[in-house]
Design a protein around this motif. Sequence first.
Motif, PDB file in Angstrom:
ATOM      1  N   ALA A 129      47.110  -8.102  17.507  1.00 18.42           N
ATOM      2  CA  ALA A 129      46.006  -8.931  17.039  1.00 18.42           C
ATOM      3  C   ALA A 129      44.647  -8.388  17.475  1.00 18.42           C
ATOM      4  O   ALA A 129      43.657  -8.567  16.797  1.00 18.42           O
TER       5      ALA A 129
ATOM      6  N   LEU B 199      31.464  -5.060  23.825  1.00 18.00           N
ATOM      7  CA  LEU B 199      31.748  -5.773  25.074  1.00 18.00           C
ATOM      8  C   LEU B 199      32.534  -4.907  26.047  1.00 18.00           C
ATOM      9  O   LEU B 199      32.994  -5.371  27.068  1.00 18.00           O
TER      10      LEU B 199
ATOM     11  N   SER C 165      33.617  -9.879  33.186  1.00 21.24           N
ATOM     12  CA  SER C 165      33.478 -11.253  33.674  1.00 21.24           C
ATOM     13  C   SER C 165      33.578 -11.249  35.193  1.00 21.24           C
ATOM     14  O   SER C 165      34.065 -10.297  35.800  1.00 21.24           O
ATOM     15  N   PRO C 166      33.125 -12.343  35.838  1.00 19.63           N
ATOM     16  CA  PRO C 166      33.239 -12.407  37.299  1.00 19.63           C
ATOM     17  C   PRO C 166      34.670 -12.195  37.776  1.00 19.63           C
ATOM     18  O   PRO C 166      34.904 -11.508  38.770  1.00 19.63           O
ATOM     19  N   ALA C 167      35.628 -12.775  37.060  1.00 19.95           N
ATOM     20  CA  ALA C 167      37.019 -12.629  37.481  1.00 19.95           C
ATOM     21  C   ALA C 167      37.447 -11.172  37.428  1.00 19.95           C
ATOM     22  O   ALA C 167      38.115 -10.665  38.325  1.00 19.95           O
ATOM     23  N   VAL C 168      37.044 -10.485  36.369  1.00 14.20           N
ATOM     24  CA  VAL C 168      37.430  -9.078  36.215  1.00 14.20           C
ATOM     25  C   VAL C 168      36.741  -8.224  37.281  1.00 14.20           C
ATOM     26  O   VAL C 168      37.355  -7.364  37.912  1.00 14.20           O
TER      27      VAL C 168
ATOM     28  N   ARG D 221      35.792  -9.110  40.189  1.00 12.39           N
ATOM     29  CA  ARG D 221      36.406  -9.357  41.494  1.00 12.39           C
ATOM     30  C   ARG D 221      37.728  -8.595  41.606  1.00 12.39           C
ATOM     31  O   ARG D 221      37.993  -7.919  42.602  1.00 12.39           O
TER      32      ARG D 221
ATOM     33  N   GLY E  82      40.581  -7.671  24.830  1.00 17.51           N
ATOM     34  CA  GLY E  82      39.803  -8.852  24.457  1.00 17.51           C
ATOM     35  C   GLY E  82      38.910  -8.580  23.260  1.00 17.51           C
ATOM     36  O   GLY E  82      38.966  -7.508  22.642  1.00 17.51           O
ATOM     37  N   ALA E  83      38.096  -9.572  22.963  1.00 17.70           N
ATOM     38  CA  ALA E  83      37.197  -9.436  21.821  1.00 17.70           C
ATOM     39  C   ALA E  83      36.309  -8.217  22.011  1.00 17.70           C
ATOM     40  O   ALA E  83      35.770  -7.991  23.086  1.00 17.70           O
TER      41      ALA E  83
ATOM     42  N   ARG F 247      36.752  -5.998  25.081  1.00 18.27           N
ATOM     43  CA  ARG F 247      36.469  -6.472  26.434  1.00 18.27           C
ATOM     44  C   ARG F 247      37.722  -6.388  27.305  1.00 18.27           C
ATOM     45  O   ARG F 247      38.825  -6.662  26.867  1.00 18.27           O
TER      46      ARG F 247
ATOM     47  N   THR G  20      39.900  -8.052  29.811  1.00 20.28           N
ATOM     48  CA  THR G  20      40.085  -9.435  30.250  1.00 20.28           C
ATOM     49  C   THR G  20      40.767  -9.459  31.613  1.00 20.28           C
ATOM     50  O   THR G  20      41.296  -8.456  32.084  1.00 20.28           O
ATOM     51  N   ARG G  21      40.741 -10.649  32.206  1.00 18.39           N
ATOM     52  CA  ARG G  21      41.425 -10.813  33.490  1.00 18.39           C
ATOM     53  C   ARG G  21      42.905 -10.461  33.339  1.00 18.39           C
ATOM     54  O   ARG G  21      43.484  -9.780  34.190  1.00 18.39           O
ATOM     55  N   LYS G  22      43.491 -10.886  32.233  1.00 18.91           N
ATOM     56  CA  LYS G  22      44.908 -10.567  32.010  1.00 18.91           C
ATOM     57  C   LYS G  22      45.134  -9.064  31.852  1.00 18.91           C
ATOM     58  O   LYS G  22      46.165  -8.548  32.252  1.00 18.91           O
TER      59      LYS G  22
ATOM     60  N   PHE H  72      34.261 -16.685  40.551  1.00 20.04           N
ATOM     61  CA  PHE H  72      34.931 -15.387  40.571  1.00 20.04           C
ATOM     62  C   PHE H  72      36.336 -15.420  39.975  1.00 20.04           C
ATOM     63  O   PHE H  72      37.055 -14.434  40.021  1.00 20.04           O
TER      64      PHE H  72
ATOM     65  N   ARG I 250      41.311 -15.174  22.914  1.00 16.28           N
ATOM     66  CA  ARG I 250      41.134 -13.786  22.460  1.00 16.28           C
ATOM     67  C   ARG I 250      39.911 -13.137  23.070  1.00 16.28           C
ATOM     68  O   ARG I 250      39.720 -11.935  22.939  1.00 16.28           O
TER      69      ARG I 250
END
Lengths: 457, 328
Positions: A140, A151, A156-159, A161, A177-178, A181, A183-185, B284, B327
Motif C-alpha cells: 500500500a 517527508l 517524529s519525536p518517537a522516531v 528518540r 509511511g506517507a 516517512r 514511522t515508529r513501526k 517522545f 498510513r
Amino acid sequence: MPIIDVVMPKLGESVTEGRLVRWLVRPGETVEAYAPLCEVETDKVTAEVPSTAAGTVEAILVAEGDVVAVGTPIARLRVKEAEASAAMPSAAPAGAAGSGAPPADGAAPARVGQGAVPTASVPAIGATEARDGRGAAPPASGRTERGGGSLRGRYSPAVRRLLAEHGLDPAAVPGTGAHGRVTRKDVLAYLKRRADAAPATVEAPVHGPTASVHPPREAARAPFDGDVVLPITAVRRRIAERMVESKRTAPHAWMMVEVDATRLVRYRKAVMGAFETREGFRLTYLPFFLRAVTLALREHPRLNAFWTDEGIVLRKDIHLSISVAHDDALYVPVIHHADALSVVGLARALHDLVERTRAGRLRPDDVAGGTFTVNNTGAFGSVLSMPIINPPQAAILSIEAIVKRPVVVDEGTIAIRNMVNLTLSLDHRVMDGAAAGAFLQTVKRLIETFDEATFAV
Amino acid sequence: MAVKTYIEAIREALWQAMERDPGVFVLGEDVGRRGGVFRATAGLLERFGERRVVDTPLAESAIVGVAIGAAAYGLRPVAEIQFADFIYPATNQIVNEAAKIRYRSNGAWSVPLVIRAPYGGGVHGALYHSQSVEKAFTGHPGLRVVTPSNPYDAKGLLLAAIFSDDPVLFLEHKKLYRLAKGEVPEDFYTVPLDRARTVREGDDVTVIAYGLMVPYALEAAERLAREEGIEATVLDLVTLYPLDRAAIVEAARRTGKVLIVHEDNGEGGVGGEVAAVIAETALFDLDAPIRRLTGPDVPAMPYSPPLEAWFMPSVERIAAAMRELARF
C-alpha cells in the motif's frame, strides 16, 4: 512477453540493505543479461547490479538515493518467454555480485576444506532477508510515493528518540509511511530485522551489545551551542561497530620491532625509475613489506588464523587486507593469495585496489576474505601506532615511517641508518608473545638481509 | 445475565439504588407520572411513591438547587435534566454551589448529588434537543463528569455516581438509549468514576473517544482490521472530568498515533485537554501529530437530515481518519 522483477541483491554476508546510488538505464531501454542496471552502495562497497536477463526495462521502482532492503524489487524487466524461466531473480545477482565471498571469511569455524563452507546457509539467509524486506514495505505504501521524498527527512519525536537510543542512521531505515516517512513501526521493524539477522551473520558471532557502541546518552555529552554534529554515515557506523566488536572480543596484546631498512631503501632507489617507466605508477615501500609478511606468515601460521570456541582455525590461504584511508573512512580491500605474488605482482594489486577504493568502485569480493591485515601508518608519518585487529583475524601489522636514525652497528660504530618500526597487535586468545615475536623476527630478518632475488622487481 | 438496552440499564440502576437506600430519590420534569420522556423512571412512582419520585416545575435551577440542599442534608438525590440542552439555567447551582460546597465548608459538607442529563445528536432533535454540553462542565474541580458508552457501564457507573459523595454530572447519550444493547448483570455493581477503559487493542493507531463515538470507533476499527489489516487501540474515556491521565498516556504510547473523536465542537472541547495531556507527557512517543475528529465549530446541530449527518462524526469518517493516521 512476461515481466520479471529485479531485486536488490545481497552484496555481502551481513549486508541487509543498500542505497541506490545511480540508475544506469532508463525505462524503455533494452538491456543484455548481466549488463549493469544501477550502482548500489552498502556500508561495505559500491557495486553494480547486473541485469538478471536480457529484455526491456519496464519500470524503475526505487529512486536514486533511497535505501532498500535486500530482496526488494528495484526494477521490472519485460523479457522473452525463455528468459523468464531462465532468469532467477534473486539467485543471479546474488551469485554474480554477492555471496561469492571466499570461504575464508565465511563463517565456518567448521573447516577450511575445499570451499566446503555450507553454501546452503547462504540462500537460506538470503531468503529470510528477502522475505523480511518485502514485509517491511507493505504494497500500500507505494514506492512512487517514496520517490516524492517530501517527508523522507522529517522525523517524529518517537522516531528521533528511537534512532538516538539505538544509534541508528535514519537514512538506513526504509520508510513506509506517507511520502516515504520513516514511522515508529519502521524503526521497530528495522531493529527487529537487525536483531533477527545478527545470529545469522558470520562476522559478529556474538552480536549482542552493539549497544556498547552507543553508551547511554549523558547530559555531559549533549552538544553545546555552536558545536557541529556530523551525521554518521553507514561506513562510519560500520567502522565503529567493527572496532568495538574487536576490542570487546579479542584481548589485544602489542609488540614492536625496530628494523633496519637501509638495504631496502637503497634497492628501491636503484630500481624505482625503471619501475615507474615500465608500470606507470610509483613504487612504494609497501609491496616489499607485503612480500616479507607473506613469507613470514607461511612460516608462522599462528598469525594467519582466527579464534573460535571450537578451535583455532589456521588458514591455508594468505589473503592480505590492506587498510586504505579515503574520505573520512577506512576501507580494507584484500589482496587474495598474496603469497603467490612477487613484489611486482603485489605492487600492481595494491595500486589497483587503492585506485578503485578512491574511485568508490570496490566490489564485494574486493573486501571479503582477508586473513591478516597490514596497516600502512608510515604513510601518515607515524612512527608508532597500536592498531586494532580486524576481526575475526588474529593479528594486524603496522608499517611505520622509515626514518634516518643514528644506530650502533658494529662494536663501537655509530652509523646513520634507515630505521622503521613494525608494530603488531595480536589476539592473545590465539597466540602468545613468543609466536608473535618469532613472526616479527622473520619479517625483520627478511628486510634487513634483503635477498634481492626474493624482492626483485 | 440478560441483554438489556442502555435505558433499561439506567432504569435498573435507579430502581436498585432506591431499593438499597431510602435516602435516594429522583426529581425532574415528568419523571413521575409520565415516567420520564425517555421512560428512564418508568414504574418508579408506583413502586416508591411521590415523596421519592418528584415531578418538578420547568425550572432547572430549582431542580438542581433543591437537590443540592437535600444532598447537603444527607440524602442522595438523582436530578434529571430532561434534555442537556436545558441545563444552562442550572449552571450557577452546579458550578458555583455543588462543585464548591466541600471546598467552601472546609470539608464539613459535601453534595452527594447526581444530575442525569440526556445529551447528543443524531436523533433529529435539532438545536434544543441535540447538544453536547460537556465542555461547559468539564474543568470545574469538585464536579465529576462521566458518560457511559454501553449498558454495562450505564448501570455500574450510575450506581457508583449515586453512592459517591461527590456531585456527578451523568451524561447519557440519547442515541444510545435504545441502540446500545449488552449483557447487564442483575446484581448491584459499580464501575469506577475515574477510570478510562481500553475497549480494543492494536498497534497501528489509537482512538480516544467517549459516549456514542465509542461504538462508532469500534465499528470503524473492526472494519479496518478486517479489510485493511489496520489494528487500532480504542480507549473509552468514560470519565470526562477529571480525566484518567494515566490511561490516556498509556493508550497514546501504545501506537504513537492518536485520533481523538467527539461529537461536541472541536475548539474548547474535551479533546483539546486530552491532546494536551498527551503532548505534555508522551511527546517522545508520538509518531504523528495528534488529530481530532469532532463536530464542526458551528452554533448547533441542524435539523435538516443531510446537514445533521454532516455535523455528526460517522463510522466512515472515523475510519478514514484512522486510515490516514495509520498510513502517515
